[in-house]
Write a protein that holds these residues in place. Structure first.
Motif, short mmCIF file in Angstrom:
data_model
loop_
_atom_site.label_atom_id
_atom_site.label_comp_id
_atom_site.label_asym_id
_atom_site.label_seq_id
_atom_site.Cartn_x
_atom_site.Cartn_y
_atom_site.Cartn_z
N HIS A 194 0.83 -1.20 0.00
CA HIS A 194 0.00 0.00 0.00
C HIS A 194 0.87 1.25 0.00
O HIS A 194 0.62 2.21 -0.76
N ALA A 195 1.90 1.24 0.84
CA ALA A 195 2.81 2.38 0.87
C ALA A 195 3.60 2.48 -0.43
O ALA A 195 3.86 3.58 -0.94
N GLN A 196 4.00 1.31 -0.96
CA GLN A 196 4.75 1.32 -2.21
C GLN A 196 3.92 1.92 -3.35
O GLN A 196 4.43 2.67 -4.18
N ALA A 197 2.63 1.58 -3.41
CA ALA A 197 1.77 2.12 -4.47
C ALA A 197 1.67 3.64 -4.38
O ALA A 197 1.77 4.35 -5.38
N HIS A 198 1.50 4.16 -3.16
CA HIS A 198 1.41 5.61 -3.01
C HIS A 198 2.75 6.28 -3.32
O HIS A 198 2.78 7.37 -3.92
N ASP A 199 3.84 5.64 -2.90
CA ASP A 199 5.16 6.19 -3.22
C ASP A 199 5.38 6.21 -4.74
O ASP A 199 5.95 7.17 -5.28
N ALA A 200 4.95 5.14 -5.41
CA ALA A 200 5.12 5.09 -6.86
C ALA A 200 4.31 6.19 -7.54
O ALA A 200 4.79 6.83 -8.49
N LEU A 201 3.07 6.42 -7.07
CA LEU A 201 2.28 7.51 -7.63
C LEU A 201 2.93 8.86 -7.40
O LEU A 201 2.95 9.73 -8.29
N SER A 202 3.48 9.05 -6.21
CA SER A 202 4.15 10.32 -5.92
C SER A 202 5.36 10.52 -6.82
O SER A 202 5.57 11.61 -7.37
#
Length: 906
Positions: free
Chosen positions: A665-673
């Motif tokens: 979940h954190a990785q997905a948000h980091d990737a979007l950022s």
């Protein structure tokens, strides 16, 4: 097989049947006497006579068929007289006919032209006519010319060859007579449709522009506006703006043929062309009095033509016009010839002449060089001492959307339809679309005399306007359906975008943009961007720092603390192996091999730890490799078998899946950022390259940096997709819901910057107002604490937020503007119908038969307008409900139940 002689089937005298009519539906042969009797009412039909072996042409005149012009009462004249040695020529659809004509010579006779016209024959002259044309022919050519762009010469040659397609010479060339008739016919039709026959002053009392076909949807006081429109509040007054556009067409030129003395125009400013004498006098007086004006924008063609290009071989280098930009209709007294390009003196005269007809307090004027032309318009107006008073009008000058990108950046901010409030989705390009329908006439009109050419183009413009009026019902309905749908889409997109932005920033930007909309001259433009501060060198340094930070992270952190780091390392190693070619050096191959060995050691350590927490993982890995038939797999091909990749049937602690869920979940948000950051970086690079990079060497280096950033964008997108796939797998087991609303499927069309549309939008719509914002900019907060003092990011967000707000507002305005235009159209048709009925008996001193004809024509015109009003009202009966459905969708309420989807579709 030939015909045999037989008796006439309708003859009592036993005549030989040898004549057949080529224009009658009856193919039976008749004798000469019966043929004459049958064609007493069809004297212009073509006969064929059987001569033993074949048919040949025959002539009704030689058989004795004559045309008898009657009394004024309609009775047959007892004292007929043969016309002009019994050789009268009539032009008809069937050809050029020499006929026997008898006219009335009684004491109560009327002039021969009147006798001909009562027989629906249009005379070539008003004194002793020897040639006439049937009304059928004139109506056919009048319609055919405006629809198929055929010239009078081509049309006449067609009917001449239909008469005789064998003889090399036409024994009765009536082409000059046909030219006169076609020109007079168009002029009289224009006066008739303009109601001049119902006015006691007649044609001589026609006011300038009175015979033009008006736009029913444009605001016209006393005709289609409410009684209190002048007192409308500011929030509604913009609905009564007049939208006009200026442009020139250099294809409609005219060669130096004839002059105004030899060929004066019949339409003396009655329709679309301005009155020629006053126009030329104005140009002669002020052409040399205007001070020269410097170019303040790019060197546009219109200005260059006006200053340096002298077209010596033409009398008119083109035509300029002012027209309604909302509905693409020529305005009265708004067209004039050009001499040397788009000189300001020409365009000013046409502009002020147009505004003398149906002017409004607020006017939106579009012109492809409005940034220069409007700068000193008021000063030139004072020099002209023009009757139109600009001081009592609020004029907003804009540049058409298609032409705007060719201007410098300051013009693109200040003269944009997209950014200006109160204009809806007007694009200002209607004038260009109108020229496309007129350009085919350039071939024939360039050889005409000045008066004839103006009369023909007036007729063409009138037909074009009438075609637009006829199509208003379906056109406006289609537009309002699109506008409601687009308004819902863009309003929702704007609301979503606003929610992910800091509230204080939104409040600040709202105040800024509202101040600019109220007073754009004294407030900064919120859509304007500063010069790009990101350089190629800065981006290269940022990329290098990112790479160093990532390598440090992967080297020093234990692998079991970051389950997903192995994915990234493996993908990088796989990519580097693919890059190795046949000519790679030993050093390059050794480096890749060392990295592969290091990765394998880390993976083996990871596999031992994994076996403790996930028994059976090693067996599952072996099974997968056997199924894939992979022998001696490379390190990057070994399956990691993280919890998201393991079947739920395998014994696995829920805590492990939960740990991966949190990490993914954190990785997905980091990737979007990271994806958004690199997309912004790419946009800045493109701006910098377009503005400052010149030369092949510099462009190559710039392209290399952009490619590196693009590689980062691709990696971010791939990282997000892998993380989301893992979340999707884990959510089924863990029962996680709701996360899909934020972390949506990332398609190829979603990976784009804030200022870029989808591929379909770029190819099909190609406009700022139709562009939508990708969900990646609307799903999660895009400004964190680390970005609070980033001026580039803050400015980019402000501009995109203002654009998103403008898109939603323009579509909202378009809905309201279309609904107001529909109301105007219905009211205008009602007013026009009443006007015709009021004028039905306006000339009581005329003869009874003339009064009857005027009354019949007026009632017929009133019926046409009433029918058009009914068609519009019926077609638009569900528009209010359609708009209510859109409003309900935005507010989250239930739509009205009184209308169905099938009603709206119909």
């Amino acid at each position: 097989m030939g015909f045999t002689a037989q008796e006439c089937p309708t003859c009592d005298t036993g005549g030989i049947a040898e004549y057949r009519c080529s224009d009658c539906a009856d193919l039976q042969l008749y004798c000469a006497e019966c043929t004459v009797r049958h064609h007493s009412r069809n004297p212009l039909h073509r006969l064929a006579m059987w001569v033993k072996t074949h048919f040949c042409r025959a002539d009704l005149k030689k058989l004795g068929v004559r045309i008898q012009l009657g009394h004024p009462t309609g009775e047959r004249c007892p004292n007929p007289k043969r016309a002009f040695n019994d050789d009268f020529v009539i032009l008809d659809i069937t050809g050029v006919h020499h006929v026997g004509l008898d006219y009335c010579d009684c004491p109560q006779k009327v002039h021969l032209p009147h006798q001909l016209m009562r027989a629906r024959l249009f005379p070539a002259t008003v004194t002793n006519p020897k040639t006439a044309a049937t009304y059928h022919l004139m109506e056919h050519f009048h319609l055919l010319r405006t629809q198929s762009k055929i010239s009078a010469y081509e049309f006449y040659q067609g009917i001449a060859r239909q008469t005789d397609n064998v003889s090399p010479e036409d024994p009765a060339d009536r082409y000059p007579a046909f030219l006169r008739m076609s020109r007079a016919w168009s002029h009289l039709k224009m006066l008739k449709r303009g109601g001049r026959g119902h006015d006691p002053s007649g044609a001589s009392g026609t006011s300038p522009g009175e015979c033009a076909v008006e736009c029913p949807a444009c605001p016209q006081p006393e005709k289609n506006l409410p009684a209190d429109w002048k007192n409308a509040p500011k929030a509604k007054s913009w609905l009564y703006r007049l939208f006009v556009g200026l442009d020139a067409n250099f294809r409609l030129k005219r060669k130096k043929v004839s002059n105004s003395t030899v060929d004066p125009g019949l339409n003396k400013g009655y329709a679309y062309f301005v009155e020629e004498t006053a126009y030329k006098a104005f140009l002669h007086e002020f052409d040399t009095k205007l001070p020269p004006e410097k170019n303040t924008c790019h060197n546009h063609d219109a200005v260059k033509l006006a200053n340096i290009k002298k077209v010596r071989e033409t009398d008119a280098s083109g035509v300029a016009t002012v027209e309604c930009t909302r509905h693409d209709m020529k305005r009265p007294c708004s067209v004039g010839d050009l001499q040397y390009g788009e000189r300001y003196v020409n365009m000013d005269y046409l502009y002020f002449s147009s505004l003398e007809h149906h002017s409004m307090p607020e006017i939106v004027t579009s012109y492809d060089i409005a940034c220069q032309w409007s700068r000193n318009l008021s000063t030139r107006h004072d020099i002209y001492n023009a009757p139109f008073d600009c001081s009592h009008h609020r004029i907003n000058f804009l540049i058409p959307k298609f032409h705007l990108p060719a201007h410098q950046s300051s013009c693109q901010y200040d003269y944009s339809f997209n950014n200006t409030p109160g204009v809806g989705r007007t694009d200002g390009e209607a004038v260009e679309r109108g020229w496309a329908a007129v350009n085919p006439f350039a071939t024939s009109t360039k050889e005409m005399g000045p008066g004839h050419r103006r009369d023909v183009l007036d007729d063409v413009f009138g037909a074009y306007n009438w075609g637009k009026v006829r199509q208003l019902a379906p056109t406006l309905l289609k537009k309002v359906k699109t506008a409601v749908d687009k308004h819902v889409t863009h309003q929702q997109a704007f609301d979503d975008f606003t929610q992910v932005l800091p509230a204080e920033s939104v409040q600040l930007w709202t105040t800024m943009v509202e101040k600019w909309e109220d007073d754009p001259e004294h407030n900064p433009n919120p859509f304007a961007a500063t010069e790009p501060t990101v350089t190629m060198a800065a981006v290269r340094r940022a990329l290098a720092e990112e790479e160093a930070a990532l390598l440090h992270k992967l080297t020093n952190l234990p692998i079991y603390r970051h389950l997903t780091d192995g994915h990234f390392t493996r993908r990088r190693l796989r990519a580097d192996v693919k890059k190795l070619g046949d000519h790679s050096t030993d050093n390059q191959r050794a480096t890749v091999l060392e990295r592969a060995n290091a990765l394998r050691r880390k993976l083996e350590a990871w596999f031992k730890i994994q076996q403790v927490y996930i028994p059976g993982a090693e067996n599952l890995r072996t099974i997968q490799l056997k199924k894939a038939d992979i022998q001696n797999p490379a390190a990057f091909n070994l399956p990691l078998l993280l919890p998201s990749a393991i079947s739920s049937t395998l014994e696995l602690a829920t805590s492990l899946r939960d740990i991966e869920w949190r990490l993914r979940h954190a990785q997905a948000h980091d990737a979007l950022s990271d994806l958004r950051k690199h997309l912004r970086m790419r946009s800045h690079l493109y701006q910098f390259k377009d503005r400052f990079v010149r030369g092949q060497h510099a462009n190559t280096r710039a392209r290399s940096v952009i490619d590196n950033v693009q590689h980062k964008v691709d990696e971010d997108a791939d990282r997000y997709r892998r993380a989301r796939a893992a979340l999707l797998s884990l959510s089924c087991t863990l029962g996680k819901t709701g996360w899909e609303e934020t972390l949506k499927v990332l398609g190829e069309r979603d990976v784009r910057g804030m200022t870029a549309g989808t591929e379909e939008e770029e190819q099909e719509q190609q406009s700022e107002g139709n562009r939508t914002l990708s969900w990646i900019w609307r799903s999660t907060p895009i400004v964190g604490p680390e970005d609070a003092h980033n001026p580039d990011l803050q400015e980019g967000l402000r501009i995109e937020w203002c654009k998103s707000r403008a898109r939603a507002n323009r579509w909202d305005e378009e809905v309201d503007l279309l609904r107001e235009e529909m109301r105007r159209v219905v009211r205008y048709h009602s007013w026009k119908a009443r006007q015709w009925l009021d004028n039905a008996d306006a000339r009581p001193t005329l003869a009874a038969n003339a009064r009857e004809g005027l009354s019949a024509y007026a009632h017929r015109q009133a019926e046409i307008r009433t029918t058009m009003r009914s068609v519009c009202a019926h077609g638009w009966r569900y528009v209010d409900a359609l708009i209510s459905i859109g409003e309900a969708e935005l507010s989250g309420e239930d739509p009205p139940s009184s209308i169905t989807e099938s009603d709206i579709s119909a």
